[in-house]
Write a protein that holds these residues in place. Structure first.
Motif, PDB file in Angstrom:
ATOM      1  N   ASP A 189     120.717  25.839 118.885  1.00 25.52           N
ATOM      2  CA  ASP A 189     121.259  25.983 117.540  1.00 25.52           C
ATOM      3  C   ASP A 189     120.997  27.407 117.054  1.00 25.52           C
ATOM      4  O   ASP A 189     119.861  27.882 117.077  1.00 25.52           O
ATOM      5  N   VAL A 190     122.032  28.082 116.628  1.00 22.44           N
ATOM      6  CA  VAL A 190     121.904  29.483 116.254  1.00 22.44           C
ATOM      7  C   VAL A 190     120.949  29.655 115.078  1.00 22.44           C
ATOM      8  O   VAL A 190     120.284  30.694 114.948  1.00 22.44           O
ATOM      9  N   GLU A 191     120.848  28.639 114.231  1.00 22.45           N
ATOM     10  CA  GLU A 191     119.937  28.752 113.094  1.00 22.45           C
ATOM     11  C   GLU A 191     118.484  28.803 113.559  1.00 22.45           C
ATOM     12  O   GLU A 191     117.645  29.433 112.922  1.00 22.45           O
ATOM     13  N   ASN A 192     118.185  28.148 114.683  1.00 21.75           N
ATOM     14  CA  ASN A 192     116.833  28.238 115.237  1.00 21.75           C
ATOM     15  C   ASN A 192     116.557  29.652 115.739  1.00 21.75           C
ATOM     16  O   ASN A 192     115.448  30.179 115.591  1.00 21.75           O
ATOM     17  N   VAL A 193     117.571  30.257 116.350  1.00 22.42           N
ATOM     18  CA  VAL A 193     117.420  31.621 116.849  1.00 22.42           C
ATOM     19  C   VAL A 193     117.169  32.573 115.678  1.00 22.42           C
ATOM     20  O   VAL A 193     116.244  33.389 115.703  1.00 22.42           O
TER      21      VAL A 193
END
Length: 292
Positions: A39-43
């Motif tokens: 998930d890009v939000e985790n990145v």
């Protein structure tokens, strides 16, 4: 495609500093960690660095970018999928297709290689070293599904840098990552170099774009080096041009693969008839999405 590379070549040197992704510091160099499928939000949320987000509502896509000057003294590194570390990264772009979720679907990196105007054999050595580093982390040579499976061992039997017996191919024997070619053949390839890999369902293409020196074109040049990582879904979806077909890619892909198989069969028969050996030890990697 050629205009895209030229645009990058002219633009990237003047870019402002931006950062993206999960990051840490090794000495004074930032390490950006990016995992395909994550998930890009985790990145982003795990990063202490700034990042730039751009979205296009027309296609429901978002990109998260870094961009630095190639001359920057402190370019970051990018760690991809926890194993492949790329140093001297001048730009990175993470793409997210919001129609299918918020996961990282693709990652494009441009890296600083050698000083402008270096000798062609120096760039050649740089790229072959990078190829070895890529393979050392488990990435394996990938043949495009419709291309004949002709390895670099048969390179001497192929006379054209872009075609095999008259057919244009993406996976050309001269650019088999498991074999090195001489400088004469290297220069005959032309402006664009592409090496293809896969690992655990994901795909990677190492690209180089060559601009020869005006004063000594046969001796020196400047190369723009980039790497493109894609998920299995993104790799195969990109083969469909219509929006509705992209949505139905799992349904349509088996028929498309059969078409590729027939094309490969015709090309391989032509090659065998010409005395060229087929790399029968190579089998197309299983497509995980079709197993579900």
């Amino acid at each position: 495609m050629k205009f895209y590379w030229l645009f990058l070549f002219l633009l990237l040197g003047a870019c402002d500093s931006k950062d993206i992704g999960s990051s840490s510091m090794v000495g004074q160099h930032t390490v950006i960690k990016v995992q395909l499928h994550e998930d890009v939000e985790n990145v982003v949320s795990g990063s202490s660095l700034k990042f730039e987000k751009e979205c296009m509502s027309q296609v429901n896509m978002c990109w998260y970018k870094i961009s630095k000057s190639f001359s920057d003294d402190n370019l970051p590194s990018v760690m991809v999928n926890g194993s492949l570390k790329l140093d001297q990264v001048a730009s990175a772009s993470i793409a997210v297709d919001q129609d299918v979720g918020s996961n990282v679907e693709s990652l494009d990196l441009s890296i600083r290689s050698l000083p402008d105007g270096s000798r062609h054999e120096e760039y050649q050595a740089f790229l072959y070293k990078l190829l070895k580093e890529i393979k050392s982390t488990g990435w394996v040579h990938y043949y495009s599904p419709s291309d004949p499976r002709i390895s670099g061992a048969e390179s001497d039997k192929i006379q054209s840098p872009n075609k095999v017996l008259g057919d244009y191919v993406l996976s050309h024997p001269w650019l088999d990552p498991d074999y090195e070619i001489d400088l004469e053949r290297w220069l005959k390839i032309g402006k664009f170099y592409n090496w293809h890999f896969y690992k655990d369902g994901d795909h990677l293409t190492l690209k180089a774009w060559r601009r020869d020196s005006d004063d000594a074109p046969d001796e020196r040049g400047t190369y723009l080096v980039s790497l493109s990582f894609t998920t299995e879904r993104e790799y195969f979806v990109s083969g469909f041009s219509e929006t509705e077909d992209k949505k139905r890619w799992k349904e349509l892909l088996p028929r498309r693969l059969e078409e590729y198989k027939k094309i490969r069969g015709v090309r391989e028969k032509k090659a065998v008839d010409a005395g060229i050996k087929i790399d029968t030890g190579y089998q197309d990697p299983p497509i995980q999405a079709l197993r579900n």
